[in-house]
Design a protein around this motif. Structure first.
Motif, PDB file in Angstrom:
ATOM      1  N   LEU A  38       0.827  -1.214   0.000  1.00  0.00           N
ATOM      2  CA  LEU A  38       0.000   0.000   0.000  1.00  0.00           C
ATOM      3  C   LEU A  38       0.855   1.255   0.000  1.00  0.00           C
ATOM      4  CD1 LEU A  38      -2.804  -1.252   2.338  1.00  0.00           C
ATOM      5  CD2 LEU A  38      -3.173  -0.254   0.082  1.00  0.00           C
ATOM      6  N   LYS A  39       0.344   2.273  -0.672  1.00  0.00           N
ATOM      7  CA  LYS A  39       1.013   3.564  -0.803  1.00  0.00           C
ATOM      8  C   LYS A  39       0.119   4.650  -0.220  1.00  0.00           C
ATOM      9  CE  LYS A  39       2.918   2.078  -5.269  1.00  0.00           C
ATOM     10  NZ  LYS A  39       3.002   2.400  -6.720  1.00  0.00           N
ATOM     11  N   PRO A  40       0.703   5.760   0.209  1.00  0.00           N
ATOM     12  CA  PRO A  40      -0.132   6.859   0.727  1.00  0.00           C
ATOM     13  C   PRO A  40      -1.206   7.304  -0.270  1.00  0.00           C
ATOM     14  CG  PRO A  40       2.141   7.237   1.311  1.00  0.00           C
ATOM     15  CD  PRO A  40       2.131   6.032   0.416  1.00  0.00           C
ATOM     16  N   GLU A  41      -0.913   7.221  -1.559  1.00  0.00           N
ATOM     17  CA  GLU A  41      -1.900   7.640  -2.560  1.00  0.00           C
ATOM     18  C   GLU A  41      -3.058   6.658  -2.694  1.00  0.00           C
ATOM     19  OE1 GLU A  41       1.428   7.354  -2.978  1.00  0.00           O
ATOM     20  OE2 GLU A  41       1.916   6.619  -4.996  1.00  0.00           O
ATOM     21  N   ASP A  42      -3.008   5.521  -2.003  1.00  0.00           N
ATOM     22  CA  ASP A  42      -4.149   4.604  -1.958  1.00  0.00           C
ATOM     23  C   ASP A  42      -5.172   5.034  -0.910  1.00  0.00           C
ATOM     24  OD1 ASP A  42      -1.825   1.915  -2.404  1.00  0.00           O
ATOM     25  OD2 ASP A  42      -3.155   2.774  -3.934  1.00  0.00           O
ATOM     26  N   THR A  43      -4.847   6.040  -0.111  1.00  0.00           N
ATOM     27  CA  THR A  43      -5.769   6.528   0.908  1.00  0.00           C
ATOM     28  C   THR A  43      -7.045   7.041   0.262  1.00  0.00           C
ATOM     29  OG1 THR A  43      -3.995   7.119   2.441  1.00  0.00           O
ATOM     30  CG2 THR A  43      -6.102   8.272   2.696  1.00  0.00           C
ATOM     31  N   ALA A  44      -8.190   6.522   0.718  1.00  0.00           N
ATOM     32  CA  ALA A  44      -9.484   6.876   0.135  1.00  0.00           C
ATOM     33  C   ALA A  44     -10.578   6.143   0.897  1.00  0.00           C
ATOM     34  CB  ALA A  44      -9.540   6.488  -1.340  1.00  0.00           C
ATOM     35  N   VAL A  45     -11.808   6.516   0.599  1.00  0.00           N
ATOM     36  CA  VAL A  45     -12.952   5.697   0.999  1.00  0.00           C
ATOM     37  C   VAL A  45     -13.175   4.691  -0.126  1.00  0.00           C
ATOM     38  CG1 VAL A  45     -15.398   5.634   1.562  1.00  0.00           C
ATOM     39  CG2 VAL A  45     -13.978   7.557   2.336  1.00  0.00           C
ATOM     40  N   TYR A  46     -13.214   3.423   0.230  1.00  0.00           N
ATOM     41  CA  TYR A  46     -13.386   2.342  -0.741  1.00  0.00           C
ATOM     42  C   TYR A  46     -14.826   1.863  -0.715  1.00  0.00           C
ATOM     43  CZ  TYR A  46      -8.429   2.075  -1.727  1.00  0.00           C
ATOM     44  OH  TYR A  46      -7.149   2.369  -2.152  1.00  0.00           O
ATOM     45  N   TYR A  47     -15.400   1.761  -1.911  1.00  0.00           N
ATOM     46  CA  TYR A  47     -16.788   1.360  -2.067  1.00  0.00           C
ATOM     47  C   TYR A  47     -16.888   0.056  -2.842  1.00  0.00           C
ATOM     48  CZ  TYR A  47     -17.956   6.176  -0.787  1.00  0.00           C
ATOM     49  OH  TYR A  47     -18.077   7.376  -0.137  1.00  0.00           O
ATOM     50  N   CYS A  48     -17.773  -0.796  -2.374  1.00  0.00           N
ATOM     51  CA  CYS A  48     -18.129  -2.032  -3.070  1.00  0.00           C
ATOM     52  C   CYS A  48     -19.342  -1.726  -3.957  1.00  0.00           C
ATOM     53  CB  CYS A  48     -18.465  -3.062  -2.005  1.00  0.00           C
ATOM     54  SG  CYS A  48     -19.251  -4.544  -2.567  1.00  0.00           S
ATOM     55  N   ALA A  49     -19.403  -2.347  -5.132  1.00  0.00           N
ATOM     56  CA  ALA A  49     -20.507  -2.108  -6.052  1.00  0.00           C
ATOM     57  C   ALA A  49     -20.902  -3.404  -6.756  1.00  0.00           C
ATOM     58  CB  ALA A  49     -20.123  -1.046  -7.079  1.00  0.00           C
ATOM     59  N   ALA A  50     -22.157  -3.452  -7.184  1.00  0.00           N
ATOM     60  CA  ALA A  50     -22.662  -4.636  -7.886  1.00  0.00           C
ATOM     61  C   ALA A  50     -23.548  -4.225  -9.043  1.00  0.00           C
ATOM     62  CB  ALA A  50     -23.453  -5.516  -6.919  1.00  0.00           C
TER      63      ALA A  50
END
Length: 120
Positions: free
Chosen positions: A85-97
């Motif tokens: 993991l990198k600092p630029e991976d920082t985010a809110v992660y959403y699952c979708a279908a």
């Protein structure tokens, strides 16, 4: 209707790993393509990875080789294993279908999001 609930986010140091989970309920999970997107403040939701109902996968270039998407149809759950993991991976992660696999952020069903923070 499909209900999606993400879990597994948190704070990790750069170079570390996290595994996100997305538990699905409602309609037949195995009929749906599943995706992961992420979003940071002031930016549009960004495609991360997606998996078809038969297991075909696609990844954003920025995560290829570091992230792995998978699904367990018996458990009606999808996963996102995130390594290096990198600092630029920082985010809110959403699952979708959605019925159809694609990289655009117009999936029909969405989870509430889980925060991933990578410290340098």
């Amino acid at each position: 209707q499909v209900q999606l609930v993400e879990s597994g986010g948190g704070l990790v140091q750069a170079g570390g790993s996290l595994r996100l989970s997305c538990a699905a309920s409602g309609r037949t999970f195995s009929n749906y393509a599943m995706g992961w997107f992420r979003q940071t403040p002031g930016k549009e939701r960004e495609f991360v990875a997606a998996i078809s109902w038969i297991g075909g996968t696609i990844y954003a270039d920025s995560v290829k080789g570091r992230f792995t998407i998978s699904r367990d149809n018996a458990k009606t759950t999808e996963y996102l294993q995130m390594n290096s993991l990198k600092p630029e991976d920082t985010a809110v992660y959403y699952c979708a279908a959605d019925r159809w696999l694609r990289t655009s952020a117009d999936y029909t069903y969405w989870g509430q999001g889980t925060q991933v923070t990578v410290s340098s």
